[in-house]
Scaffold this active site. Structure first.
Site, mmCIF file in Angstrom:
data_model
loop_
_atom_site.group_PDB
_atom_site.id
_atom_site.type_symbol
_atom_site.label_atom_id
_atom_site.label_comp_id
_atom_site.label_asym_id
_atom_site.label_seq_id
_atom_site.Cartn_x
_atom_site.Cartn_y
_atom_site.Cartn_z
ATOM 1 N NE ARG A 173 -3.555 -2.478 0.163
ATOM 2 C CZ ARG A 173 -3.154 -3.528 -0.601
ATOM 3 N NH1 ARG A 173 -2.167 -3.415 -1.461
ATOM 4 N NH2 ARG A 173 -3.776 -4.679 -0.526
ATOM 5 C CB SER A 242 -8.242 -1.330 5.349
ATOM 6 O OG SER A 242 -8.906 -2.538 5.074
ATOM 7 C CD GLU A 312 -4.934 0.180 3.209
ATOM 8 O OE1 GLU A 312 -4.623 -0.791 3.925
ATOM 9 O OE2 GLU A 312 -5.640 0.069 2.189
HETATM 10 C C1 LIG Z 1 -15.314 0.003 0.718
HETATM 11 C C2 LIG Z 1 -13.848 0.174 0.397
HETATM 12 C C3 LIG Z 1 -13.066 -0.947 0.132
HETATM 13 C C4 LIG Z 1 -11.701 -0.798 -0.181
HETATM 14 N N1 LIG Z 1 -10.952 -1.918 -0.447
HETATM 15 C C5 LIG Z 1 -9.644 -1.796 -0.786
HETATM 16 C C6 LIG Z 1 -8.844 -2.954 -1.100
HETATM 17 O O1 LIG Z 1 -9.297 -4.075 -1.113
HETATM 18 N N2 LIG Z 1 -7.545 -2.750 -1.412
HETATM 19 C C7 LIG Z 1 -6.975 -1.510 -1.430
HETATM 20 O O2 LIG Z 1 -5.785 -1.393 -1.742
HETATM 21 N N3 LIG Z 1 -7.701 -0.408 -1.125
HETATM 22 C C8 LIG Z 1 -9.014 -0.509 -0.811
HETATM 23 N N4 LIG Z 1 -9.750 0.613 -0.510
HETATM 24 C C9 LIG Z 1 -9.089 1.920 -0.443
HETATM 25 C C10 LIG Z 1 -9.122 2.749 -1.748
HETATM 26 O O3 LIG Z 1 -10.219 2.399 -2.568
HETATM 27 C C11 LIG Z 1 -7.819 2.609 -2.542
HETATM 28 O O4 LIG Z 1 -6.710 3.021 -1.784
HETATM 29 C C12 LIG Z 1 -7.874 3.430 -3.838
HETATM 30 O O5 LIG Z 1 -6.823 3.071 -4.681
HETATM 31 C C13 LIG Z 1 -7.780 4.938 -3.591
HETATM 32 O O6 LIG Z 1 -8.027 5.590 -4.826
HETATM 33 P P1 LIG Z 1 -8.713 7.028 -4.847
HETATM 34 O O7 LIG Z 1 -8.731 7.478 -6.253
HETATM 35 O O8 LIG Z 1 -9.989 7.010 -4.129
HETATM 36 O O9 LIG Z 1 -7.610 7.864 -4.042
HETATM 37 P P2 LIG Z 1 -7.806 9.056 -3.015
HETATM 38 O O10 LIG Z 1 -8.392 8.565 -1.746
HETATM 39 O O11 LIG Z 1 -8.461 10.218 -3.657
HETATM 40 O O12 LIG Z 1 -6.255 9.418 -2.780
HETATM 41 C C14 LIG Z 1 -5.374 8.468 -2.189
HETATM 42 C C15 LIG Z 1 -3.935 8.931 -2.444
HETATM 43 O O13 LIG Z 1 -3.663 8.891 -3.847
HETATM 44 C C16 LIG Z 1 -3.208 10.165 -4.307
HETATM 45 N N5 LIG Z 1 -3.720 10.348 -5.672
HETATM 46 C C17 LIG Z 1 -4.999 10.203 -6.128
HETATM 47 N N6 LIG Z 1 -5.059 10.446 -7.458
HETATM 48 C C18 LIG Z 1 -3.797 10.776 -7.837
HETATM 49 C C19 LIG Z 1 -3.203 11.163 -9.077
HETATM 50 N N7 LIG Z 1 -3.912 11.290 -10.194
HETATM 51 N N8 LIG Z 1 -1.865 11.435 -9.099
HETATM 52 C C20 LIG Z 1 -1.123 11.335 -7.978
HETATM 53 N N9 LIG Z 1 -1.615 10.986 -6.780
HETATM 54 C C21 LIG Z 1 -2.940 10.709 -6.703
HETATM 55 C C22 LIG Z 1 -3.804 11.175 -3.318
HETATM 56 O O14 LIG Z 1 -3.052 12.366 -3.308
HETATM 57 C C23 LIG Z 1 -3.695 10.391 -2.010
HETATM 58 O O15 LIG Z 1 -2.397 10.475 -1.498
HETATM 59 C C24 LIG Z 1 -11.108 0.499 -0.204
HETATM 60 C C25 LIG Z 1 -11.924 1.627 0.051
HETATM 61 C C26 LIG Z 1 -13.267 1.476 0.349
HETATM 62 C C27 LIG Z 1 -14.109 2.695 0.574
#
Ligand SMILES: Cc1cc2nc3c(=O)[nH]c(=O)nc-3n(C[C@H](O)[C@H](O)[C@H](O)COP(=O)(O)OP(=O)(O)OC[C@H]3O[C@@H](n4cnc5c(N)ncnc54)[C@H](O)[C@@H]3O)c2cc1C
Length: 320
Positions: A173, A242, A312
């Protein structure tokens, strides 16, 4: 600053939002306003914006499924790619080019349609591809580093460059490329397989995720049946998944349960009954409540187990 903002509005129009409420941009449904939220429609606009503003740093938001934004909001510049960066195309035989705002699920479906395997796990993740790269998102032994060819990024000076996967250090992660690099697109590698098999694998993973906690509670059979019906990982609730990373050879949710933290709450911030590593805004929580609950759990788990849980989710912005 006022003149600059007016200038920005003239030059970039609807792409500039001032004092924009960020609670709509996080899955917790929490967070104060952004001083300036830039939602670019093109690489050209990002470059000209950064060249004009020359920010020392900026905050990047993806789909907000892993981010708690504090109640005071975010100072300075926040960038969130617009839907213009949600696109997918087959670049070659087995390489897919994806805009960084594309949802992970869409990428999994596209790979399946094109008979490419290895990307099925993305169907389980609710975020964007940009967020997946930063987080090295994954589940069930797969993560994005294993299928990554390269990323295209823009730095704070507006310089566009390509970084190859082998030049990024990925761990659980986590990825180590500079904070101030905005990922604009990504190339992913799949392997050719049979579409039907890919569809089945994707379905199995999605079902497994839904029933994850259910399987861990084999003893409580009656409860299992009930939970299977309802799905065991929380959905349709205000959570970012998480909260803590799993420490080596341990599950964060088990440590939280063992430390009797699963019933803790602060105001309307509580821990999900279905998955105690999922923290929830029960409706009227503040980000401060959520953060206090997180710190309380972290402290109690350490006192009981001597294990220091690592976050995380990302916590960003300032307190009110
Ligand atoms: C119900 C649920 C289940 C989940 N299950 C999992 C799982 O099984 N495995 C897992 O790994 N995660 C899981 N997650 C967490 C999450 O979905 C992941 O971490 C996902 O990849 C985050 O993506 P996001 O676009 O929402 O990022 P955000 O929450 O918007 O940002 C997360 C990070 O990424 C950076 N970021 C976002 N976009 C960019 C970009 N274009 N360029 C540079 N940096 C960027 C942000 O600055 C921040 O530091 C879960 C979340 C939920 C709500």
């Amino acid at each position: 600053m006022k003149i600059v903002i007016e200038d920005l509005k003239i030059k970039f129009g609807k792409q500039i939002l001032v004092d924009e409420k960020l609670s709509n941009y996080s899955w917790f449904n929490l967070g104060g306003p952004a001083d300036v939220l830039f939602k670019p429609d093109s690489i050209k606009d990002i470059i000209s914006f950064l060249e004009k503003i020359k920010p020392q740093k900026f905050t990047i938001l993806g789909a907000g499924s892993n981010t708690l934004i504090r109640d005071g909001g975010i100072k300075g510049i926040t960038i969130k790619l617009s839907s213009a960066f949600s696109y997918i195309r087959l670049e070659s035989n087995n390489i897919i080019e994806v805009g960084a705002a594309t949802s992970d699920k869409k990428v999994a479906d596209f790979a399946m349609e094109n008979s490419l395997t290895g990307l099925e796990f993305l169907a389980c993740i609710p975020g964007s591809i940009g967020g997946a790269i930063r987080m090295n998102t994954g589940c069930y032994g797969d993560d994005i580093s294993q299928i990554l060819h390269s990323i295209e990024v823009i730095d704070a000076k507006g310089k566009l460059k390509v970084i190859l996967a082998e030049d990024i250090n990925f761990s659980y992660r986590c990825s180590d490329f500079e904070e101030n690099l905005l990922v604009t697109s990504v190339k992913l590698i799949g392997k050719h397989s049979i579409k039907q098999k890919i569809a089945e694998k994707q379905k199995t993973l999605v079902e497994k995720k839904k029933n994850k906690q259910t399987k861990k509670k084999k003893k409580k059979k009656k409860k299992i049946k009930k939970q299977k019906k309802k799905n065991s990982q929380p959905s349709q609730i205000k959570t970012c998944g998480s909260t803590f990373k799993n420490p080596k050879n341990k599950n964060a949710w088990e440590l939280i349960k063992e430390s009797n933290c699963d019933n803790l709450r602060v105001g309307d911030a509580k821990i999900s009954e279905k998955h105690c590593n999922f923290f929830v805004n029960n409706g009227n929580a503040t980000s401060k409540d959520l953060e206090e609950l997180i710190n309380k759990v972290k402290k109690t788990v350490f006192q009981k187990t001597k294990i220091n849980l690592e976050l995380e989710i990302k916590i960003i912005g300032i307190n009110k």
